[in-house]
Design a protein around this motif. Sequence first.
Motif, short mmCIF file in Angstrom:
data_model
loop_
_atom_site.label_atom_id
_atom_site.label_comp_id
_atom_site.label_asym_id
_atom_site.label_seq_id
_atom_site.Cartn_x
_atom_site.Cartn_y
_atom_site.Cartn_z
N ALA A 283 25.77 -5.46 72.33
CA ALA A 283 25.30 -4.02 72.22
C ALA A 283 24.20 -3.39 73.30
O ALA A 283 24.12 -2.51 73.63
CB ALA A 283 24.99 -3.23 70.92
N MET A 284 23.25 -4.67 73.52
CA MET A 284 22.07 -4.45 74.25
C MET A 284 22.69 -4.05 75.70
O MET A 284 21.82 -3.58 76.73
CB MET A 284 21.27 -5.58 74.25
CG MET A 284 20.46 -5.94 73.14
SD MET A 284 19.76 -7.36 73.11
CE MET A 284 18.31 -7.08 74.13
N LYS B 261 12.80 -4.67 69.77
CA LYS B 261 14.23 -5.09 69.08
C LYS B 261 14.23 -4.05 67.82
O LYS B 261 13.08 -3.77 67.08
CB LYS B 261 14.01 -6.50 68.39
CG LYS B 261 13.82 -7.75 69.27
CD LYS B 261 13.81 -8.85 68.42
CE LYS B 261 13.55 -10.10 69.62
NZ LYS B 261 12.24 -10.09 70.18
N SER B 262 15.59 -3.62 67.56
CA SER B 262 15.70 -2.62 66.57
C SER B 262 15.69 -3.66 65.21
O SER B 262 15.99 -4.48 65.24
CB SER B 262 17.13 -2.23 66.90
OG SER B 262 18.34 -3.08 66.87
N PRO B 263 15.66 -2.87 64.08
CA PRO B 263 15.93 -3.68 63.09
C PRO B 263 16.95 -4.37 62.85
O PRO B 263 17.05 -5.65 62.21
CB PRO B 263 15.51 -2.34 61.75
CG PRO B 263 14.94 -1.29 62.50
CD PRO B 263 15.31 -1.57 63.84
N THR B 264 18.20 -3.80 63.16
CA THR B 264 19.52 -4.46 62.93
C THR B 264 19.62 -5.47 63.98
O THR B 264 20.14 -6.79 63.28
CB THR B 264 20.46 -3.53 63.43
OG1 THR B 264 20.37 -3.13 64.62
CG2 THR B 264 20.90 -2.37 62.44
N LEU B 265 18.89 -5.54 65.11
CA LEU B 265 18.84 -6.90 65.92
C LEU B 265 18.02 -7.81 65.24
O LEU B 265 18.34 -9.07 65.31
CB LEU B 265 18.38 -6.42 67.27
CG LEU B 265 18.12 -7.75 68.17
CD1 LEU B 265 19.57 -8.48 68.30
CD2 LEU B 265 17.70 -7.16 69.58
#
Length: 242
Positions: free
Chosen positions: A71-72, A201-205
């Motif tokens: 997704a990145m 970084k996102s929390p999901t990552l």
Amino acid sequence: MMGSRRRTNYTNPCLTMHQPWASLLVYGIKRIEGRSWPSPITGRLWIHAASKVPEPETIKAMEDFYREIYAMNGITDVKFPEHYPVSRLLGCVDVVGCVTCDELVSWEAIPASVRLEGQTAFCWLCEQPQRLVVPFEMRGYQGVYNLERKVYEAAFRGLSSVKAPFPVRFPLPDPRDPFSLKPGSLASSSNCSNASREEEKSPTLVAAIAGARAAATQFSKNNNVQPITGNNVEGIEKKQIP
């Protein structure tokens, strides 16, 4: 860039891996194979899946990890394998080089998503995945070992090209050019567990990375086994992996 070990006795090298990592590699989703030891070869490496049936939680953890890192790069439709066969020869990849974890995570010439795959001491750089249309049933061995000639000849005819979701060509250093890119030129002395810490970084990552590490931990002892190298492949009894 790590130098290769002597590999004069490797003809058709093969590596046995646990699932789901084995299939993720030959499908071109996984681009870095992490080990506690440097790759003893460059070139084609056959991939064999060990006999352990992966837990659904392990598959989910690894698929979630790759969904997040792809997704990145704006890729949200990664096609994962429909099933993860065991005790089978699955296909092959080209190992184009080997770097340390610190070298990988500081290698700005490759996408940040690929750098996030660096979670172990040594990172084998994999390109050109190919998979077998019909995986072959066979036993595996610890470390890197030579594929039997008759198996190789049959497998080679059954290979099919793979359309990877986001293939990467690693810009390897040119040994003839002292000013070419050197992956380790920006490497710090920090521990690799802080890989790409400068990236937001996102929390999901973050959760996906933690889940992938937890899933891999159960097999860390297996990955610490030293391979049979070109120096000693002859005359040594290989330990079978069912």
